[in-house]
Design a protein around this motif. Structure first.
Motif, PDB file in Angstrom:
ATOM      1  N   TYR A 219      12.940   7.830   4.689  1.00 44.91           N
ATOM      2  CA  TYR A 219      11.222   7.611   5.044  1.00 44.91           C
ATOM      3  C   TYR A 219      10.981   6.616   4.440  1.00 44.91           C
ATOM      4  O   TYR A 219      11.612   5.769   2.826  1.00 44.91           O
ATOM      5  CB  TYR A 219      10.668   8.556   5.177  1.00 44.91           C
ATOM      6  N   GLY A 220       9.710   6.137   4.862  1.00 43.21           N
ATOM      7  CA  GLY A 220       9.103   5.557   3.861  1.00 43.21           C
ATOM      8  C   GLY A 220       9.309   3.984   3.922  1.00 43.21           C
ATOM      9  O   GLY A 220      10.210   3.471   3.861  1.00 43.21           O
ATOM     10  N   LEU A 221       8.887   3.076   2.306  1.00 45.45           N
ATOM     11  CA  LEU A 221       9.363   1.987   2.318  1.00 45.45           C
ATOM     12  C   LEU A 221      11.246   1.943   2.358  1.00 45.45           C
ATOM     13  O   LEU A 221      11.551   0.439   2.030  1.00 45.45           O
ATOM     14  CB  LEU A 221       8.762   1.891   0.672  1.00 45.45           C
ATOM     15  N   ASN A 222      11.607   3.093   0.826  1.00 43.93           N
ATOM     16  CA  ASN A 222      12.648   3.072   1.238  1.00 43.93           C
ATOM     17  C   ASN A 222      13.688   2.798   2.285  1.00 43.93           C
ATOM     18  O   ASN A 222      14.354   2.106   2.287  1.00 43.93           O
ATOM     19  CB  ASN A 222      13.754   4.071   0.201  1.00 43.93           C
ATOM     20  N   GLY A 223      13.270   3.565   3.276  1.00 43.63           N
ATOM     21  CA  GLY A 223      13.788   3.009   4.115  1.00 43.63           C
ATOM     22  C   GLY A 223      13.855   1.775   5.078  1.00 43.63           C
ATOM     23  O   GLY A 223      14.404   1.341   6.291  1.00 43.63           O
ATOM     24  N   SER A 224      12.696   1.205   5.087  1.00 44.18           N
ATOM     25  CA  SER A 224      12.498   0.241   5.680  1.00 44.18           C
ATOM     26  C   SER A 224      12.925  -0.905   5.000  1.00 44.18           C
ATOM     27  O   SER A 224      12.815  -1.721   3.971  1.00 44.18           O
ATOM     28  CB  SER A 224      11.028  -0.304   5.012  1.00 44.18           C
ATOM     29  N   PRO A 225      13.748  -1.498   5.890  1.00 41.23           N
ATOM     30  CA  PRO A 225      14.056  -2.914   6.428  1.00 41.23           C
ATOM     31  C   PRO A 225      13.473  -4.196   6.054  1.00 41.23           C
ATOM     32  O   PRO A 225      13.760  -5.142   4.906  1.00 41.23           O
ATOM     33  CB  PRO A 225      14.800  -3.900   7.423  1.00 41.23           C
ATOM     34  N   THR A 226      12.032  -4.079   6.355  1.00 41.26           N
ATOM     35  CA  THR A 226      11.397  -5.092   6.716  1.00 41.26           C
ATOM     36  C   THR A 226      10.267  -5.000   4.962  1.00 41.26           C
ATOM     37  O   THR A 226       9.691  -3.222   4.370  1.00 41.26           O
ATOM     38  CB  THR A 226      10.183  -5.311   7.116  1.00 41.26           C
ATOM     39  N   GLN A 227       9.909  -5.766   4.564  1.00 40.20           N
ATOM     40  CA  GLN A 227       9.021  -5.457   3.035  1.00 40.20           C
ATOM     41  C   GLN A 227       8.387  -6.851   2.465  1.00 40.20           C
ATOM     42  O   GLN A 227       8.735  -8.258   3.706  1.00 40.20           O
ATOM     43  CB  GLN A 227      10.466  -5.530   1.852  1.00 40.20           C
ATOM     44  N   VAL A 228       6.954  -6.532   2.812  1.00 36.88           N
ATOM     45  CA  VAL A 228       5.542  -7.356   3.043  1.00 36.88           C
ATOM     46  C   VAL A 228       5.979  -7.966   1.700  1.00 36.88           C
ATOM     47  O   VAL A 228       6.064  -7.618   0.274  1.00 36.88           O
ATOM     48  CB  VAL A 228       4.814  -6.491   2.809  1.00 36.88           C
ATOM     49  N   LYS A 229       5.802  -9.077   1.706  1.00 37.98           N
ATOM     50  CA  LYS A 229       6.442  -9.971   0.279  1.00 37.98           C
ATOM     51  C   LYS A 229       5.322  -9.822  -0.314  1.00 37.98           C
ATOM     52  O   LYS A 229       5.053 -10.474  -1.761  1.00 37.98           O
ATOM     53  CB  LYS A 229       7.311 -12.093   0.755  1.00 37.98           C
ATOM     54  N   ARG A 230       4.550 -11.005   0.684  1.00 40.69           N
ATOM     55  CA  ARG A 230       2.793 -10.780  -0.032  1.00 40.69           C
ATOM     56  C   ARG A 230       1.937 -10.688   0.917  1.00 40.69           C
ATOM     57  O   ARG A 230       1.951 -10.991   2.039  1.00 40.69           O
ATOM     58  CB  ARG A 230       2.045 -12.184  -1.514  1.00 40.69           C
ATOM     59  N   ILE A 231       0.540 -10.175   0.741  1.00 41.26           N
ATOM     60  CA  ILE A 231      -0.222 -10.189   1.818  1.00 41.26           C
ATOM     61  C   ILE A 231      -1.462 -11.956   1.240  1.00 41.26           C
ATOM     62  O   ILE A 231      -1.795 -11.819  -0.066  1.00 41.26           O
ATOM     63  CB  ILE A 231      -0.920  -9.435   2.116  1.00 41.26           C
TER      64      ILE A 231
END
Lengths: 265, 400
Positions: A219-231
């Motif tokens: 779930y959540g961040l751990n399961g997410s293939p996409t990662q926000v590198k920066r905003i």
């Protein structure tokens, strides 16, 4: 017939801004509201319930912090029969894949449903992609951009999808998922009477431990293939020309430029 | 598990710590202790702004990454209508795919799914595809999700492309997520900038959270990487002599069956949308009343332009939804766009900032629209627009 509507709480005004100079946030914690597209999804579901006859129900499901109980209660005031919230620290940082997976687990807990209705998109993510991904996780067909429900049958629903160059009427057997356009039906206003009469109705809270798959890694961040590198704030344009003077002078200067660039032929 | 860790002893001011989160995800529990709640979107703004209090802890036992070297090529999925016409967004994507592929010496793979694909295949060969993969069958004439998803999945299993680019059309935004979920892959919607990092990770940039924020998104551990891009965000590359190969595929192993029956497909009368306009005048909330729209129409007529509006104007019912520019409306790329009383939220700007010449008229000199405008006028549209109409008409008259 059992229908589920997925709804989301979004920022009330469109803006979460970063100050381009300092890189800090200009505003935080803006008041939240129901995603406007979801109002059409609820309205469509309520009309489908009416067409499907007795014993038909509309359930709403939202994923988010406990504050989103507010939009579930708003759905009650429009006429939804029951509602639940998927909330857990483990769900934080979910991208499209994880959001749709978490919703599919929630559907597994509440369902089965004959029909799932989603708004076409949210106004904070604007991706229009959670609905189709949810359908994939559930292994059911979906039709996106539905502009009209043409017939509600015992085993299937007939809908018209609105594509840029054509309209396609199609029949889809249950269980299935549709995402609906604004304009499918004018959403009714929440009723104060219903709001009061449903005030004591329990909203079901669903956490990680309640789901069939309760591994936090999924779930959540751990399961997410996409990662926000920066905003970052949008790039500001240097090198623009500002036209000075009064309105007549500005207009004359602009007309000169437009002529120069061949826009006045 | 990767997470944000809080060092409460360093948080001298708990309210300030709560305030750093744009999403209100930092909460207090019953004892008053801070924790990161489910509203967290892992933007890591807190880590940037209060590094002494917030720490990003990476998961040491994160799932092993896929072998990225097994995944090669930038794929572009074409959208082909029942009569065989290719949606031009595919050509725009081919141009971008060439650039991305060149950075790593990978091939550009085009995918044509439809009932009649011949013209589309030829067109894509002329725009630089190294291979065009074809799934043609009468069952694929009208878009239905299961057979289309089966064809795209079949192609991905066979060719293992590193990235899959799909047009952000209604059909593309239905197909891409469906197949991305099937591969448990990352999908980034409506990218406005795409780049290629040395590791082969796509650098995907898109407006985020509905606000004036851009997000840079990577997919570090998964392949393929799915991205959708709206029509008219990238330019169409020039035509060239075809050099690519055409690969015809058998029906996908998952079959072409669909539970969906098409009852009727009606072509819509071809109304020219704002997407096709060469010049556009945009109405924003600087216009005080809908009764004043004729003033802007007059400017549009003088410039041979179409009149369009912002979300606020369309939501107020002043202009039809088909005229709305922005993320929740249409993306436009005219040669000339004149925005009148438009503040320039990123929601709007990302739907028009590819335009050739951007003119902005607004009373607020600090309005964000001026940071994308090429020509800015700080002034009242009620004064500037009539003066501009007069000046333009005078010039046209003089040129006769």
């Amino acid at each position: 017939m059992k229908t589920l509507v997925c709804i989301k709480q979004v920022p009330g005004t469109a803006q979460v801004e970063i100050d381009p100079q300092t890189g800090t946030l200009k505003r935080a914690g803006v008041p939240a509201k129901m995603n406007p597209f979801d109002l059409y999804a609820i309205e469509a579901a309520l009309r489908i319930r009416a067409a499907a006859g007795p014993d038909s129900t509309v359930t709403v499901l939202s994923m988010g912090p406990p504050q989103c109980e507010k939009v579930v209660r708003e759905a009650f005031a429009m006429g939804a029969d029951s509602g639940a919230i998927l909330t857990d620290r483990a769900f934080g940082g979910a991208d499209v894949l994880m959001t749709s997976f978490t919703l599919s687990q929630g559907v597994g807990k509440l369902g089965p449903f004959d029909l799932i209705v989603c708004g076409k998109q949210t106004t904070d993510g604007d991706t229009a992609q959670v609905g189709p991904e949810l359908a994939e996780w559930l292994g059911i067909p979906h039709v996106a951009c539905v502009k009209a429900v043409d017939a509600v049958g015992a085993d299937s629903i007939s809908v018209t999808a609105d594509l840029p160059d054509r309209e396609v009427s199609q029949r889809v057997p249950y269980p299935c998922l549709i995402t609906v356009e604004k304009g499918i039906a004018e959403p009714r206003l929440p009723s104060y009477k219903l709001f009061k009469s449903t005030a004591a109705r329990k909203v079901e809270y669903i956490g990680l431990a309640d789901l069939a798959d309760s591994d936090p890694k999924h779930y959540g961040l751990n399961g997410s293939p996409t990662q926000v590198k920066r905003i970052f704030p949008p790039p500001s344009g240097a090198g623009r020309t500002m036209l000075e003077g009064d309105a007549a002078a500005q207009a004359a200067a602009l007309a000169d430029i437009l002529e120069e660039r061949n826009f006045l032929r | 598990m990767s997470h944000i860790s809080i060092h409460p002893e360093k948080a001298s001011d708990k309210d300030a710590a709560i305030g750093v989160c744009p999403f209100g995800a930092i909460e207090r529990d019953a004892t008053g202790a801070l924790f990161v709640g489910g509203g967290c979107r892992m933007c890591r703004m807190c880590v940037r702004r209060m590094p002494e209090v917030f720490e990003f802890v990476e998961d040491a036992e994160a799932a092993p990454a896929v072998d990225k070297n097994e995944w090669r090529g930038i794929a572009v999925v074409a959208e082909i209508s029942p009569d065989g016409a290719l949606h031009p967004v595919a050509l725009e994507l081919l141009g971008k795919a060439r650039e991305l592929a060149a950075a790593r010496g990978e091939p550009v793979l085009a995918l044509a799914i439809g009932g009649r694909t011949e013209a589309a295949v030829q067109e894509m060969l002329e725009r630089g595809a190294d291979e065009v993969h074809v799934y043609e069958d009468p069952e694929l004439s009208e878009f239905r999700i299961e057979p289309y998803a089966a064809a795209l999945s079949d192609f991905i299993r066979e060719k293992k492309p590193s990235a899959v680019l799909v047009g952000g059309t209604p059909t593309g935004r239905s197909l891409a997520p469906r197949v991305a979920a099937r591969f448990r892959a990352g999908l980034t919607a409506d990218c406005t900038t795409l780049g290629m990092s040395p590791s082969g990770d796509l650098d995907q940039i898109r407006p985020a959270y509905g606000g004036n924020i851009m997000a840079h998104i990577n997919t570090p551990r998964h392949r393929p990487q799915f991205a959708t891009v709206r029509y008219k965000v990238f330019p169409i590359p020039p035509r060239e002599r075809p050099h690519g190969a055409v690969v015809r595929h058998k029906p996908p192993r998952d079959g072409l069956a669909s539970a969906i029956s098409i009852l009727e497909s009606r072509p819509k009368p071809a109304v020219k949308g704002i997407e096709d306009a060469e010049a556009i005048v945009v109405c924003g909330r600087g216009l005080r009343r809908p009764e004043d729209l004729p003033m802007l129409r007059e400017l549009a007529d003088a410039l041979g332009a179409r009149l369009a509006g912002t979300r606020a104007v369309v939501e107020a019912g002043w202009l039809p939804a088909s005229c709305q520019i922005g993320l929740s409306g249409r993306t436009v790329k005219p040669k000339l766009i004149v925005t009148c009383g438009v503040s320039g939220a990123i929601q709007f700007v990302s739907g028009m900032n590819g335009s050739g010449t951007i003119v902005a008229v607004n009373t607020d000199k600090d309005a964000p629209i001026f940071s994308v405008a090429h020509i800015g006028i700080v002034g009242d549209i009620y004064e500037v627009v009539p003066a501009l109409v007069a000046a333009v008409k005078a010039k046209k008259e003089a040129a006769k």
